[in-house]
Design an enzyme around this catalytic site. Structure first.
Site, short mmCIF file in Angstrom:
data_model
loop_
_atom_site.label_atom_id
_atom_site.label_comp_id
_atom_site.label_asym_id
_atom_site.label_seq_id
_atom_site.Cartn_x
_atom_site.Cartn_y
_atom_site.Cartn_z
N CYS A 99 56.71 -69.75 -29.08
CA CYS A 99 56.62 -71.09 -29.69
C CYS A 99 56.00 -72.14 -28.75
O CYS A 99 54.81 -72.11 -28.51
CB CYS A 99 57.99 -71.50 -30.20
SG CYS A 99 57.90 -72.73 -31.49
N HIS A 195 61.58 -66.89 -32.24
CA HIS A 195 62.81 -67.07 -31.45
C HIS A 195 63.83 -66.03 -31.94
O HIS A 195 63.51 -65.15 -32.72
CB HIS A 195 63.40 -68.46 -31.70
CG HIS A 195 62.55 -69.60 -31.25
ND1 HIS A 195 62.38 -69.96 -29.94
CD2 HIS A 195 61.80 -70.48 -31.97
CE1 HIS A 195 61.60 -71.03 -29.86
NE2 HIS A 195 61.22 -71.36 -31.07
N1 GLN Z 1 57.57 -78.62 -30.12
C1 GLN Z 1 56.82 -77.50 -30.71
C2 GLN Z 1 56.80 -77.59 -32.25
O1 GLN Z 1 57.60 -78.27 -32.84
C3 GLN Z 1 57.47 -76.20 -30.30
C4 GLN Z 1 58.89 -76.04 -30.82
C5 GLN Z 1 59.56 -74.79 -30.32
O2 GLN Z 1 59.31 -74.32 -29.20
N2 GLN Z 1 60.49 -74.24 -31.16
O3 GLN Z 1 55.97 -76.94 -32.87
#
Ligand code: GLN
Length: 244
Positions: A99, A195
């Site tokens: 992510c 995740h």
């Molecule tokens: N801030 C980034 C987004 O919202 C990554 C979020 C994350 O790592 N879950 O896309």
């Protein structure tokens, strides 16, 4: 055998249980008698070098909120880390980025507010924040078979011509909720939105990362001793059945 995992910005980029990936890598190596060291590499740190490149055998880069990504992007831009990571990936060192970490390994990430954050251009891809968050369970088809995870991102990642997705979405959003791609793979580096944490329920991917790391480090084919993955596959199959 020994293995050093470089945990990129683990103090800042570690949301939705992403440290579970470090635990899974460490445990599956230790269960095979492999000695594991985890080095946190964060703001201001240098990646320790060696005569072949660096002392890092496998990189992990977790997810993070926009705020943390701004500080991390700045550090990547002003330090040599991006160049060193790319050199290691070119020589086959495996990497897993999730992510927010994945987004910063592309060309750029444009969050909702503020400037475009430069990436290190490892993956031929770029990310732009969308107007709705993509949240939920995700199942993809990949070179490791089905993989299951959990996603929560507003960023929409678009792969550039010639780049390879890590897999194709069976259920969930993936890179951008439109083109059914999920993640990106370049050599032995994988970025994705999964995740969960991802690795405990997807042992084939975990072992692939370990195998590649050891083969690059020791310069020979390595066949990892099989483990009893009954529980891991039960968890994976249950999740796949439930979500797809
Ligand atoms: N801030 C980034 C987004 O919202 C990554 C979020 C994350 O790592 N879950 O896309």
């Amino acid at each position: 055998m020994k293995l050093t995992i470089g945990y990129l910005y683990g103090d800042l980029m570690n949301i939705y249980g992403d440290t579970g990936n470090i635990i899974a890598l460490k445990k599956r190596a230790q269960w095979r008698g492999i000695e594991v060291t985890v080095k946190n590499i964060s703001i201001g740190d240098r990646i320790p070098t060696s005569d072949v490149g660096t002392q890092i055998d496998l990189y992990f880069f977790g997810g993070g909120q926009d705020q943390a990504q701004k500080s991390v992007a700045r550090d990547l831009a002003v330090s040599s880390k991006g160049k060193v990571i790319k050199q290691d990936v070119e020589r086959g060192v495996p990497l897993l980025a999730i992510c927010g970490g994945y987004q910063l390994l592309g060309e750029f990430y444009k969050p909702h507010h503020g400037q475009k954050l430069p990436g290190i251009e490892l993956f031929p891809a770029y990310t732009v924040a969308g107007d709705k968050r993509m949240i939920g369970n995700i199942v993809i088809e990949s070179m490791f078979g089905k993989l299951v995870g959990f996603e929560n991102h507003s960023g929409k990642t678009f792969l550039k011509k010639g780049s390879l997705p890590a897999g194709m979405v069976i259920c969930g959003f993936g890179n951008n909720g439109k083109d059914k791609t999920e993640g990106c793979i370049y050599k032995n580096a994988i970025g994705c939105y999964m995740h969960g944490s991802l690795l405990p329920k997807n042992p084939k991917l975990t072992d692939w990362l370990l195998k590649k790391a050891l083969e690059v480090k020791y310069g020979k084919d390595i066949n990892l001793e099989p483990l009893d993955d009954t529980l891991e596959f039960q968890a994976q199959i249950t999740a796949i059945k439930k979500f797809s």
